[in-house]
Design an enzyme around this catalytic site. Structure first.
Site, short mmCIF file in Angstrom:
data_model
loop_
_atom_site.label_atom_id
_atom_site.label_comp_id
_atom_site.label_asym_id
_atom_site.label_seq_id
_atom_site.Cartn_x
_atom_site.Cartn_y
_atom_site.Cartn_z
N ARG A 71 0.85 -1.20 0.00
CA ARG A 71 0.00 0.00 0.00
C ARG A 71 0.88 1.24 0.00
O ARG A 71 2.08 1.18 0.28
CB ARG A 71 -0.91 0.01 1.23
CG ARG A 71 -0.13 0.04 2.52
CD ARG A 71 -0.97 0.35 3.75
NE ARG A 71 -0.15 0.16 4.95
CZ ARG A 71 0.77 0.99 5.38
NH1 ARG A 71 1.04 2.11 4.72
NH2 ARG A 71 1.47 0.73 6.47
N VAL A 75 4.90 3.37 7.79
CA VAL A 75 4.54 2.31 8.73
C VAL A 75 3.30 2.70 9.56
O VAL A 75 3.10 3.87 9.89
CB VAL A 75 5.72 1.99 9.67
CG1 VAL A 75 6.08 3.16 10.58
CG2 VAL A 75 5.46 0.72 10.48
N HIS A 78 -1.74 -2.09 13.31
CA HIS A 78 -3.11 -2.63 13.37
C HIS A 78 -3.22 -3.51 14.60
O HIS A 78 -2.29 -4.27 14.91
CB HIS A 78 -3.43 -3.48 12.14
CG HIS A 78 -3.36 -2.74 10.84
ND1 HIS A 78 -4.10 -1.61 10.58
CD2 HIS A 78 -2.63 -2.97 9.72
CE1 HIS A 78 -3.83 -1.18 9.35
NE2 HIS A 78 -2.95 -1.99 8.81
N GLY A 140 -4.34 4.08 3.47
CA GLY A 140 -3.29 3.58 2.58
C GLY A 140 -3.94 2.79 1.46
O GLY A 140 -4.74 1.89 1.72
N GLY A 151 -7.08 0.28 2.18
CA GLY A 151 -8.18 1.14 2.58
C GLY A 151 -7.87 1.98 3.80
O GLY A 151 -6.85 2.67 3.84
N CYS A 169 2.98 6.62 10.32
CA CYS A 169 2.89 7.18 8.97
C CYS A 169 4.10 8.05 8.63
O CYS A 169 4.03 8.93 7.77
CB CYS A 169 1.58 7.94 8.77
SG CYS A 169 0.14 6.92 9.18
#
Length: 213
Positions: A71, A75, A78, A140, A151, A169
């Site tokens: 994507r 970094v 999740h 992303g 997504g 990010c």
């Protein structure tokens, strides 16, 4: 004739890699008659590194695995309590540009949070959705043959501490937020219907079929 219908799959809590692989296979094998899909999922703890991601943004991963992704972006983390929504859309068929899709996803989250009384906004310099200066949703995407995958990831009631092990990010010191800081009763289960209703509205309310794994 093509029917404008979206299949919405509720996948529950899943490891990252099998879902990523399935998303790639879906995108690689779809054709002009394939229905678009939206996948709703939470992941077990994982750091994913974007295509252009720089290793120096991963500070101390510790016991959490780091997985390379294709994507866009840098970094991110999740984990359970974060609602991930993968958007597998034929952009050519929907006459959507990439920038328009990013805006649509950001607006989906802004509208969802507004319903909860949380004022949020996108930022021109850093994709995603923010409450004040704190980031509450990461974006992303990847586009292949005119179709989107990957997504958004919306922090609902998750443990935010793993974000301290990275520069989220790619931004050193970026503070993260979650919905439960304002709405303690928030869970992914009660956020999903709002999120889904808002994205479908912005996609002009196509028919949809909700499928639970």
């Amino acid at each position: 004739m093509y029917q404008d219908k979206i299949l919405v799959r509720q996948l529950g809590l899943q490891p990252y890699e099998p879902i990523s692989q399935a998303m790639h296979e879906f995108t690689d094998t779809r054709d002009d008659s394939t229905l678009d899909e939206i996948w709703l999922v939470e992941h077990y703890p994982v750091f994913t590194q974007g295509q252009a991601g720089k290793a120096e943004h991963i500070l101390m991963p510790g016991d959490i695995p780091v997985i390379q992704s294709d994507r866009g972006g840098q970094v991110t983390y999740h984990g359970p309590g974060q609602q991930v929504m993968y958007v597998l859309l034929n952009l050519k068929r929907r006459k959507l540009g990439v920038r328009e899709l990013v805006t649509l996803l950001e607006q989906t989250v802004v509208n969802t949070l507004a319903e909860l009384g949380i004022e949020a906004h996108p930022r021109a310099d850093a994709p995603g959705v923010y409450v004040g200066e704190k980031k509450i949703c990461s974006l992303g995407l990847r586009i292949r043959r005119g179709c989107s995958f990957h997504g958004l990831a919306l922090n609902v009631n998750m443990d935010l501490s793993p974000f301290l092990r990275i520069n989220p990010c790619g931004y050193a010191g970026m503070e993260m937020a979650k919905i439960s800081q304002w709405k303690p009763e928030a869970t992914t289960n009660n956020i999903v219907p709002r999120l889904l209703e808002n994205i479908l509205a912005l996609l002009n309310n196509p028919d949809f079929e909700y499928i639970t794994a």
